[in-house]
Scaffold this active site. Sequence first.
Site, PDB file in Angstrom:
ATOM      1  N   ASP A  59     -19.939 -73.746   3.743  1.00  0.00           N
ATOM      2  CA  ASP A  59     -18.978 -73.260   4.738  1.00  0.00           C
ATOM      3  C   ASP A  59     -19.614 -73.604   6.078  1.00  0.00           C
ATOM      4  OD1 ASP A  59     -17.744 -71.552   6.719  1.00  0.00           O
ATOM      5  OD2 ASP A  59     -16.971 -70.323   5.089  1.00  0.00           O
ATOM      6  N   ASN A  87     -14.640 -83.216   9.236  1.00  0.00           N
ATOM      7  CA  ASN A  87     -13.176 -83.119   9.105  1.00  0.00           C
ATOM      8  C   ASN A  87     -12.694 -81.678   8.985  1.00  0.00           C
ATOM      9  OD1 ASN A  87     -10.361 -84.005   7.995  1.00  0.00           O
ATOM     10  ND2 ASN A  87     -11.257 -82.772   6.352  1.00  0.00           N
ATOM     11  N   TYR A 168      -5.583 -73.468  19.235  1.00  0.00           N
ATOM     12  CA  TYR A 168      -6.128 -74.572  18.437  1.00  0.00           C
ATOM     13  C   TYR A 168      -6.560 -75.719  19.361  1.00  0.00           C
ATOM     14  CZ  TYR A 168      -5.779 -78.688  15.334  1.00  0.00           C
ATOM     15  OH  TYR A 168      -6.011 -79.859  14.655  1.00  0.00           O
ATOM     16  N   LYS A 172     -10.269 -77.478  19.916  1.00  0.00           N
ATOM     17  CA  LYS A 172     -10.563 -78.903  19.722  1.00  0.00           C
ATOM     18  C   LYS A 172     -11.123 -79.522  21.014  1.00  0.00           C
ATOM     19  CE  LYS A 172      -9.385 -79.700  15.364  1.00  0.00           C
ATOM     20  NZ  LYS A 172     -10.318 -80.175  14.342  1.00  0.00           N
ATOM     21  N   VAL A 201      -0.090 -85.671  10.939  1.00  0.00           N
ATOM     22  CA  VAL A 201      -0.145 -85.999   9.507  1.00  0.00           C
ATOM     23  C   VAL A 201       0.469 -84.848   8.711  1.00  0.00           C
ATOM     24  CG1 VAL A 201      -1.680 -86.726   7.645  1.00  0.00           C
ATOM     25  CG2 VAL A 201      -2.353 -87.129  10.029  1.00  0.00           C
ATOM     26  N   THR A 203       0.395 -82.379   6.309  1.00  0.00           N
ATOM     27  CA  THR A 203      -0.456 -81.649   5.359  1.00  0.00           C
ATOM     28  C   THR A 203       0.049 -80.205   5.195  1.00  0.00           C
ATOM     29  OG1 THR A 203      -2.011 -81.134   7.142  1.00  0.00           O
ATOM     30  CG2 THR A 203      -2.540 -83.049   5.779  1.00  0.00           C
TER      31      THR A 203
END
Length: 271
Positions: A59, A87, A168, A172, A201, A203
């Site tokens: 983790d 990632n 978020y 980043k 993407v 997901t």
Amino acid sequence: MPSYLITGTSRGIGWEMLQQISSNPSNTVFGLVRNKSAIETKVAQEWPGRSNVHILQGDITEYSSLQAAATEVANITGGGLDYLIANAGAVAHFDAYDPIGVLGEKPEALERELMHLLRVNVVGNIHLFNVFVPLIRQGQGKKVIAITSGQAALDMIPKLSIELSALYAISKAGLNTAVAKFSAQYNKEGILFMSICPGLVDTGRYNDASPAQEARVKKMMHSFAEYAPNFKGPSTTESSVKDILSVMENASVANGDGGSFVSHFGNQQWL
Ligand SMILES: NC(=O)c1ccc[n+]([C@@H]2O[C@H](COP(=O)([O-])OP(=O)(O)OC[C@H]3O[C@@H](n4cnc5c(N)ncnc54)[C@H](OP(=O)(O)O)[C@@H]3O)[C@@H](O)[C@H]2O)c1
């Protein structure tokens, strides 16, 4: 035999990276996950006989688990690691559909969610880089890639008035700055640190949206399409990973890519 370590390979982009990189039997590929036995079973079922894949328990917010993973990697490779792909990342449901001023109506939740995102996306990756630099130093590839997000691109937020995913995006942006600082320190040793956005993407990020929330996401997608007329909606993990690996392969310290923050096209065209 080039060696790769990818974090967050249980699903999504990380799983596809594990698949594409390990499809070349001359690569040794380590996937760091939080549920080792489940992912070992998935690997054995989906790619039977792929002996170049090694699943590690870890983790990124647990420093000792990263140290244990690094020891395991060194035992298998003989001490080095060529490529590290950071990632693994956290996203939040909390900030997915509302602008920051609305999030502020719940100050405690805002603080809790932001601290969690910072802990995983920034602090976790800083620990990851620090633990693995000694192995990267001994490797041949000498590349460390952080999977970031164009949501943190300061040219795009005002141009498209992107209100959603504020917390978020902030996390980043912190990751990108950490990557630039690692680059500032290690560029002179020939170690490349850079941040790459995978594009948008599919997901499952917005799978749980209510009709009202879906409408807000659609509005954002519409502005994306205006910004990039070729944008036709989220891409597949397959095409995104191909793009990321190509950018990673072409990037180098010598070309001045150290510390940069680029898209899956290798530039500042985010979609
Ligand atoms: N999808 C997109 O459109 C998009 C766009 C821009 C950037 N990105 C970035 O690309 C990366 C992958 O995205 P994705 O869409 O594939 O995400 P995802 O499907 O949500 O997968 C996230 C991965 O990170 C792992 N993870 C989360 N917290 C972790 C921790 N503390 N320690 C170790 N592993 C942890 C998860 O493991 P578990 O299975 O154990 O939860 C999972 O494997 C992320 O960094 C994301 O921010 C994605």
